[in-house]
Design a protein around this motif. Sequence first.
Motif, PDB file in Angstrom:
ATOM      1  N   ALA A 177      18.785  24.074  51.416  1.00 31.91           N
ATOM      2  CA  ALA A 177      18.322  25.516  51.019  1.00 31.91           C
ATOM      3  C   ALA A 177      18.750  25.861  49.661  1.00 31.91           C
ATOM      4  O   ALA A 177      17.982  26.531  48.884  1.00 31.91           O
ATOM      5  CB  ALA A 177      18.577  26.546  51.914  1.00 31.91           C
ATOM      6  N   ARG A 178      20.058  25.894  49.370  1.00 37.07           N
ATOM      7  CA  ARG A 178      20.564  26.258  48.129  1.00 37.07           C
ATOM      8  C   ARG A 178      19.876  25.558  47.065  1.00 37.07           C
ATOM      9  O   ARG A 178      19.533  25.926  45.867  1.00 37.07           O
ATOM     10  CB  ARG A 178      22.166  26.261  48.042  1.00 37.07           C
ATOM     11  CG  ARG A 178      22.755  27.393  48.846  1.00 37.07           C
ATOM     12  CD  ARG A 178      24.259  27.225  48.700  1.00 37.07           C
ATOM     13  NE  ARG A 178      24.911  25.960  48.751  1.00 37.07           N
ATOM     14  CZ  ARG A 178      25.397  25.973  50.115  1.00 37.07           C
ATOM     15  NH1 ARG A 178      25.275  26.649  50.957  1.00 37.07           N
ATOM     16  NH2 ARG A 178      26.102  24.458  50.226  1.00 37.07           N
ATOM     17  N   THR A 179      19.880  24.168  47.232  1.00 38.50           N
ATOM     18  CA  THR A 179      19.303  23.264  45.939  1.00 38.50           C
ATOM     19  C   THR A 179      17.988  23.698  45.629  1.00 38.50           C
ATOM     20  O   THR A 179      17.453  23.714  44.504  1.00 38.50           O
ATOM     21  CB  THR A 179      19.562  21.957  46.530  1.00 38.50           C
ATOM     22  OG1 THR A 179      20.923  21.600  46.447  1.00 38.50           O
ATOM     23  CG2 THR A 179      18.960  20.818  45.371  1.00 38.50           C
ATOM     24  N   ALA A 180      17.205  23.753  46.821  1.00 35.44           N
ATOM     25  CA  ALA A 180      15.795  24.200  46.635  1.00 35.44           C
ATOM     26  C   ALA A 180      15.578  25.558  45.666  1.00 35.44           C
ATOM     27  O   ALA A 180      14.788  25.494  44.877  1.00 35.44           O
ATOM     28  CB  ALA A 180      15.055  24.326  47.706  1.00 35.44           C
ATOM     29  N   TYR A 181      16.618  26.402  46.159  1.00 41.70           N
ATOM     30  CA  TYR A 181      16.638  27.715  45.550  1.00 41.70           C
ATOM     31  C   TYR A 181      16.734  27.581  43.838  1.00 41.70           C
ATOM     32  O   TYR A 181      16.297  28.097  43.056  1.00 41.70           O
ATOM     33  CB  TYR A 181      17.435  28.804  46.024  1.00 41.70           C
ATOM     34  CG  TYR A 181      17.563  30.053  45.186  1.00 41.70           C
ATOM     35  CD1 TYR A 181      16.794  30.969  45.663  1.00 41.70           C
ATOM     36  CD2 TYR A 181      18.564  30.258  44.341  1.00 41.70           C
ATOM     37  CE1 TYR A 181      17.029  32.466  45.223  1.00 41.70           C
ATOM     38  CE2 TYR A 181      18.833  31.478  43.652  1.00 41.70           C
ATOM     39  CZ  TYR A 181      18.130  32.342  43.919  1.00 41.70           C
ATOM     40  OH  TYR A 181      18.115  33.531  43.433  1.00 41.70           O
ATOM     41  N   ARG A 182      17.753  26.588  43.538  1.00 42.08           N
ATOM     42  CA  ARG A 182      18.355  26.343  42.286  1.00 42.08           C
ATOM     43  C   ARG A 182      17.198  25.668  41.383  1.00 42.08           C
ATOM     44  O   ARG A 182      16.924  25.986  40.326  1.00 42.08           O
ATOM     45  CB  ARG A 182      19.370  25.626  42.019  1.00 42.08           C
ATOM     46  CG  ARG A 182      20.750  26.368  42.801  1.00 42.08           C
ATOM     47  CD  ARG A 182      21.139  27.505  42.107  1.00 42.08           C
ATOM     48  NE  ARG A 182      22.264  28.074  42.632  1.00 42.08           N
ATOM     49  CZ  ARG A 182      22.758  29.550  42.244  1.00 42.08           C
ATOM     50  NH1 ARG A 182      22.013  30.253  41.688  1.00 42.08           N
ATOM     51  NH2 ARG A 182      23.639  29.923  42.814  1.00 42.08           N
ATOM     52  N   VAL A 183      16.450  24.887  42.028  1.00 39.83           N
ATOM     53  CA  VAL A 183      15.203  24.195  41.384  1.00 39.83           C
ATOM     54  C   VAL A 183      14.239  25.249  40.925  1.00 39.83           C
ATOM     55  O   VAL A 183      13.719  25.313  39.682  1.00 39.83           O
ATOM     56  CB  VAL A 183      14.657  23.247  42.588  1.00 39.83           C
ATOM     57  CG1 VAL A 183      13.201  22.676  41.899  1.00 39.83           C
ATOM     58  CG2 VAL A 183      15.357  22.133  42.716  1.00 39.83           C
ATOM     59  N   VAL A 184      13.890  26.058  41.931  1.00 42.57           N
ATOM     60  CA  VAL A 184      12.925  27.066  41.453  1.00 42.57           C
ATOM     61  C   VAL A 184      13.536  28.029  40.388  1.00 42.57           C
ATOM     62  O   VAL A 184      12.901  28.610  39.488  1.00 42.57           O
ATOM     63  CB  VAL A 184      12.589  28.104  42.628  1.00 42.57           C
ATOM     64  CG1 VAL A 184      11.534  29.044  42.206  1.00 42.57           C
ATOM     65  CG2 VAL A 184      11.808  26.990  43.743  1.00 42.57           C
ATOM     66  N   GLN A 185      14.778  28.585  40.607  1.00 43.56           N
ATOM     67  CA  GLN A 185      15.543  29.524  39.442  1.00 43.56           C
ATOM     68  C   GLN A 185      15.371  28.843  38.176  1.00 43.56           C
ATOM     69  O   GLN A 185      15.082  29.401  37.092  1.00 43.56           O
ATOM     70  CB  GLN A 185      16.682  29.670  40.054  1.00 43.56           C
ATOM     71  CG  GLN A 185      17.537  30.664  39.062  1.00 43.56           C
ATOM     72  CD  GLN A 185      18.924  30.897  39.516  1.00 43.56           C
ATOM     73  OE1 GLN A 185      19.675  29.950  40.136  1.00 43.56           O
ATOM     74  NE2 GLN A 185      19.646  32.274  39.824  1.00 43.56           N
ATOM     75  N   GLU A 186      15.724  27.649  38.066  1.00 41.80           N
ATOM     76  CA  GLU A 186      15.838  26.902  36.729  1.00 41.80           C
ATOM     77  C   GLU A 186      14.702  26.765  36.148  1.00 41.80           C
ATOM     78  O   GLU A 186      14.293  26.912  34.751  1.00 41.80           O
ATOM     79  CB  GLU A 186      16.589  25.443  37.062  1.00 41.80           C
ATOM     80  CG  GLU A 186      16.945  24.901  35.705  1.00 41.80           C
ATOM     81  CD  GLU A 186      17.632  25.187  34.582  1.00 41.80           C
ATOM     82  OE1 GLU A 186      17.257  25.178  33.502  1.00 41.80           O
ATOM     83  OE2 GLU A 186      18.641  26.134  34.885  1.00 41.80           O
ATOM     84  N   ALA A 187      13.463  26.429  36.918  1.00 44.18           N
ATOM     85  CA  ALA A 187      12.311  26.156  36.594  1.00 44.18           C
ATOM     86  C   ALA A 187      11.719  27.502  35.982  1.00 44.18           C
ATOM     87  O   ALA A 187      10.956  27.462  34.741  1.00 44.18           O
ATOM     88  CB  ALA A 187      11.269  25.588  37.423  1.00 44.18           C
ATOM     89  N   LEU A 188      11.908  28.668  36.531  1.00 45.56           N
ATOM     90  CA  LEU A 188      11.498  29.911  36.151  1.00 45.56           C
ATOM     91  C   LEU A 188      12.440  30.338  35.014  1.00 45.56           C
ATOM     92  O   LEU A 188      11.550  30.965  34.115  1.00 45.56           O
ATOM     93  CB  LEU A 188      11.677  31.014  37.313  1.00 45.56           C
ATOM     94  CG  LEU A 188      10.855  30.788  38.668  1.00 45.56           C
ATOM     95  CD1 LEU A 188      10.808  32.073  39.587  1.00 45.56           C
ATOM     96  CD2 LEU A 188       9.125  31.046  38.247  1.00 45.56           C
TER      97      LEU A 188
END
Length: 365
Positions: A276-287
């Motif tokens: 869950a944390r990694t998926a969140y970081r993926v979206v955060q970095e992409a945004l």
Amino acid sequence: MRFVLLGAAMFGLSLFVLQGQAGVPSGLPLPAELAVAAAAGLAAWWTRRSWWPLAAVAAVGHALLLLWPPLLAASYHAGRDLVRGRDVAAYLGGCAAVFGASALMGAWRDGVREVLAATPGNALFMALAVVGLPFALGLWTRARRELRRRAEREQIMRAEQVRAQERARIAREMHDVVAHRVSLIVLHAGALEVRTGDEEAARTAALIGGIGREALTNLRDVLGVLRTTGRRRAEEVAPPPTFADLDRLLDQSRALGVEVVRHDEGEAREVEPAVARTAYRVVQEALTNVHRHAADARTDVRVRYRPEALEVEVRNRAPGSPPAGLPGAGWGLVGLRERVELLGGTLRTSAQDDGGFLVAARIPA
């Protein structure tokens, strides 16, 4: 394999001694000699777990048959493994009792065995050769092992000290540079919120101030981890964001003017915290990259719940205006790829034919 070879060598040497090739023959029939030698070999092989069975076989074998190879091996293990003085004294006392029993057996029998067992010089020589020398060798082996372990511990402590100093240096630099600048941003945003008469500008200033304060909180936790050499209590560190905080992250981007649309596919379910944390970081970095390079472009965030994986995809369209030119370290996607691959996942990043950009991750879950 080493203990198998030890057991085979003990079997062969014990049989050699029992047949009188290195002393006095035991007088037992061959099947009995094979059984005794097999017991000695099995006890030597079992030293991979415990050497006490070998000591028991050595005591009985030497007392009854003058079988010395097991006693020699047991004395080496005693010197190597016994630490407390009373344990050493108990073992050496037991060896003296074994030699006494062997002398009594020799006195009970006749012939050469009686002479060998009753001769004080021979008994002293056997005690030194079979017990004293291997016991001293075991002590030397243990001393070398302790020195090696001490050197390894000191090396680890020196490495930890160097790492702690480097973490403290990084923490100081981050505090002096990053924390100071973010604090100024929060202060100026608060002043703008109070002084401006434009309601839209006030909301934007409040949003900037809230994001800045959240960044300061996260930065404080990171600095605390960098400055802490041991384990920190769980309550001392704020929990990291998870996938449940994704909507709040998307709302922050929408408040800054980016059109973000979320699409969920599949049945939503709980996944491992690391996933869950990694998926969140993926979206955060992409945004973050969207804000930096395509702030006015529509962005679609897709979350796919697969039976064996969690997939996230962030795709933005071509920007309608030139990039904002915000500075970046250039390592965001590199670190993101490492984070995803640590969990056995894959990360794809590619420019699209329409001028947009795609960041997609697939994480086993």
